[in-house]
Design an enzyme around this catalytic site. Sequence first.
Site, mmCIF file in Angstrom:
data_model
loop_
_atom_site.group_PDB
_atom_site.id
_atom_site.type_symbol
_atom_site.label_atom_id
_atom_site.label_comp_id
_atom_site.label_asym_id
_atom_site.label_seq_id
_atom_site.Cartn_x
_atom_site.Cartn_y
_atom_site.Cartn_z
ATOM 1 N N GLY A 1 0.862 -1.185 0.000
ATOM 2 C CA GLY A 1 0.000 0.000 0.000
ATOM 3 C C GLY A 1 0.897 1.234 0.000
ATOM 4 N N ALA A 2 1.979 1.157 -0.809
ATOM 5 C CA ALA A 2 3.059 2.147 -0.707
ATOM 6 C C ALA A 2 2.750 3.508 -1.312
ATOM 7 C CB ALA A 2 4.312 1.584 -1.369
ATOM 8 N N THR A 3 1.625 3.616 -2.060
ATOM 9 C CA THR A 3 1.326 4.941 -2.608
ATOM 10 C C THR A 3 0.156 5.581 -1.867
ATOM 11 O OG1 THR A 3 -0.035 3.904 -4.292
ATOM 12 C CG2 THR A 3 2.218 4.463 -4.926
ATOM 13 N N GLY A 4 -0.293 4.931 -0.798
ATOM 14 C CA GLY A 4 -1.432 5.458 -0.032
ATOM 15 C C GLY A 4 -1.027 6.625 0.862
ATOM 16 N N ASP A 5 -2.062 7.191 1.467
ATOM 17 C CA ASP A 5 -1.903 8.352 2.330
ATOM 18 C C ASP A 5 -0.951 8.079 3.508
ATOM 19 O OD1 ASP A 5 -3.259 10.958 2.504
ATOM 20 O OD2 ASP A 5 -3.716 10.249 4.540
ATOM 21 N N LYS B 1 3.146 7.913 20.711
ATOM 22 C CA LYS B 1 3.309 9.347 21.036
ATOM 23 C C LYS B 1 3.903 9.468 22.435
ATOM 24 C CE LYS B 1 -0.376 10.814 17.963
ATOM 25 N NZ LYS B 1 -0.322 11.986 17.134
ATOM 26 N N GLU C 1 -10.242 17.018 15.627
ATOM 27 C CA GLU C 1 -9.432 17.168 14.403
ATOM 28 C C GLU C 1 -9.929 18.326 13.556
ATOM 29 O OE1 GLU C 1 -7.368 13.752 12.543
ATOM 30 O OE2 GLU C 1 -9.328 12.881 12.900
ATOM 31 N N HIS D 1 -7.538 4.242 18.836
ATOM 32 C CA HIS D 1 -6.792 5.268 19.586
ATOM 33 C C HIS D 1 -7.463 5.612 20.923
ATOM 34 C CE1 HIS D 1 -4.763 5.549 15.855
ATOM 35 N NE2 HIS D 1 -5.510 6.459 15.285
ATOM 36 N N LYS E 1 -14.114 15.041 12.910
ATOM 37 C CA LYS E 1 -13.359 15.630 11.790
ATOM 38 C C LYS E 1 -13.900 17.030 11.524
ATOM 39 C CE LYS E 1 -10.979 12.026 10.034
ATOM 40 N NZ LYS E 1 -9.546 12.044 10.226
HETATM 41 C C1 BG6 Z 1 -5.555 7.881 12.009
HETATM 42 C C2 BG6 Z 1 -6.925 8.065 11.441
HETATM 43 O O1 BG6 Z 1 -5.419 6.635 12.611
HETATM 44 O O2 BG6 Z 1 -5.316 8.894 12.995
HETATM 45 C C3 BG6 Z 1 -7.084 9.447 10.843
HETATM 46 O O3 BG6 Z 1 -7.153 7.082 10.435
HETATM 47 C C4 BG6 Z 1 -6.726 10.503 11.851
HETATM 48 O O4 BG6 Z 1 -8.399 9.637 10.370
HETATM 49 C C5 BG6 Z 1 -5.348 10.216 12.476
HETATM 50 O O5 BG6 Z 1 -6.705 11.760 11.195
HETATM 51 C C6 BG6 Z 1 -5.064 11.162 13.632
HETATM 52 O O6 BG6 Z 1 -3.754 10.950 14.052
HETATM 53 P P1 BG6 Z 1 -2.826 12.165 14.473
HETATM 54 O O7 BG6 Z 1 -1.546 11.522 14.899
HETATM 55 O O8 BG6 Z 1 -2.679 13.042 13.256
HETATM 56 O O9 BG6 Z 1 -3.537 12.862 15.598
#
Ligand code: BG6
Length: 465
Positions: free
Chosen positions: A10-14, A183, A217, A241, A324
Site C-alpha cells: 500500500g506504498a502509494t497510499g496516504d 506518542k 481534528e 486510539h 473531523k
Molecule cells: C488515524 C486516522 O489513525 O489517525 C485518521 O485514520 C486521523 O483519520 C489520524 O486523522 C489522527 O492521528 P494524528 O496523529 O494526526 O492525531
Amino acid sequence: MEPCTIIILGATGDLSKRKLIPAVYRLLKDNYLDRCALVGLSLADGTAENMLEAARPFITDFDQGVWDRLRSYASYVQGDFHDIGMYARLAGTLTEVEKQHDLPGNRLLYLATMPEHFATLTKQLALHRIISRGSEAAGKGWQRVVYEKPFGHDGRSAEDINQAIRSVFDESQVYRIDHYLGKEVVSTITTLRCANMIFMPLWQREYIESVQIILNEKRGIEQRGRYYNSYGALKDMVQNHMLQLLALVAMEPPAKFEDQHIRDAKAQVLSKTNVVDVLLGQYDGYRDEAFIPKDSQTDTFAALKLSIDNDRWRGVPFYLKTGKNLYEYSASIHLKLKPVAHMADIAPGAQANSITLQIEPEEGFLLNLNTDVPGQPMQTTPITMQWSHKCVFGHNTPKSYERLLADAIRGDQSVFVRFDEIAHSWRIIDSIKSEERERHTYAQGGRGPKELEAFAETHDMEWYR
Ligand code: BG6
C-alpha cells in the site's frame, strides 16, 4: 539496529507518504538504521522515485545526503493483491535487493492497506515464503508483519483476520499497530500514574469525578473517502486510539512495567467497559466529498459516555469525544477531581482541581490548582502548573511512527496491541452499532452538533475542549 528490508504494502497510499516513508527517512537520518532496503508495493503504475517524491512534502528536516541514501535503497513493485503472480514478483525483488545491499534476510512487512485485505495478504505472503513461521530459528533472519489499524471492521471480522494470521505466523511475528501508543505523552501515562506518589493514590473513584478523552481534528477526510466512508469516527478513532487511551488511563497498575503485564491490565479494564450514551454527527458537506454516497450515514463525529464496572472506577463517567473538521486540532485527556469537602465555605468560587495530559499539538501535562488572589484573602484564583515536553527534551524526540518502526525492528512488542484488547474494543463498538442512531449535522470548523449541549446537560458535565 540490525540491517533489514522494510516492505510497505500500500506504498502509494496516504499513510505511506505522510508517515511511513518519512519515518524510514528519519530512522536513517538519526542513524538508527545504517543499512536497509525499502520495497514499496502498490496497484498504481509508477517507480520507486515516484513513491519517494510523493512523500517528500511530508519530510520537514530535509537533508539531500540522507534522501540520496534512501533513493539508493528503494525499489517499487506494481501489482494487485489479488494477482497471484504479484507475490512471486515481490519474492523475486526481495531476494534481489537483499543480495544487492548485502542484507541478512531480516524483513519487516507493513500492511498499510484496508483491513479487508489482511487475511488474503497474510495467506499469500506465507504461501510464497515472503514471511515464514520460525524463519529466525531456521537461520533466515527475523520476519515480522505490522498490521495497520483498524484491525477488522467489527468483532467478527477481526476474529477471522486473527485466525488467518495465527494459522501461519507466531504471535511474536505479529505487530498490531496503534500509532497513538508511540506518542511521547501516551507512552509515559503508566509512569506518570504509577511512579509518582502524588498521583498514584488519587487515581480512583474516591478522588476522580470524571474523565474526558478528546481527539478534536481540524482535518477533514481529505482524499480518503473510499476508506473513511466504510469506517467513520467510531471505527477510525474510537475503537483503537481512544479506547487504548482509556485503557492506559484506567487500567490497574501493572504488577511490573513489562509488556505482558501492561497488556493484561489493558485487556482487563476494556472487558469491564460499557456504553452509557452516544451522540453521533456528520459534518455538513461530507456527502459532497469525493467517493462519498449522497445518502451516506457515516459518522464523522462521536461523543460517548462510558462506564467501567470495577472497584476502581464504578460510578466515574468516562467521556470520549472526537470529530473531523472541527475548530481545532487537539488530543488531550482530562481528569477532573472531586471538590474538597466544604469547598464553598473555605474557598468560595474555587474550581475542582484537574489533571490534563496534553498529547497534541504540544506535549506535556497541566495541573490546575487554586490559590489566593494576592492581597485579597478569601478570593481564590485558578493557577496552572505546566510541564512541557519540548522545553525539557527539545523537539528532537522521535515521532510516533518512527518510534514504532524502530520498536518493531528491534522486536519489542510492548507498545503494540494484543488481540484480546482489540476484541474487547470491538465488543464496545459493536454494541453501539447494533442500534439505529441519528447522525446530527454540524458545521465545518465548529464544535460539533448542537445536540452536544443537550448531551452535556443530561449528564451534568462540561467539555474541557
Ligand atoms: C488515524 C486516522 O489513525 O489517525 C485518521 O485514520 C486521523 O483519520 C489520524 O486523522 C489522527 O492521528 P494524528 O496523529 O494526526 O492525531
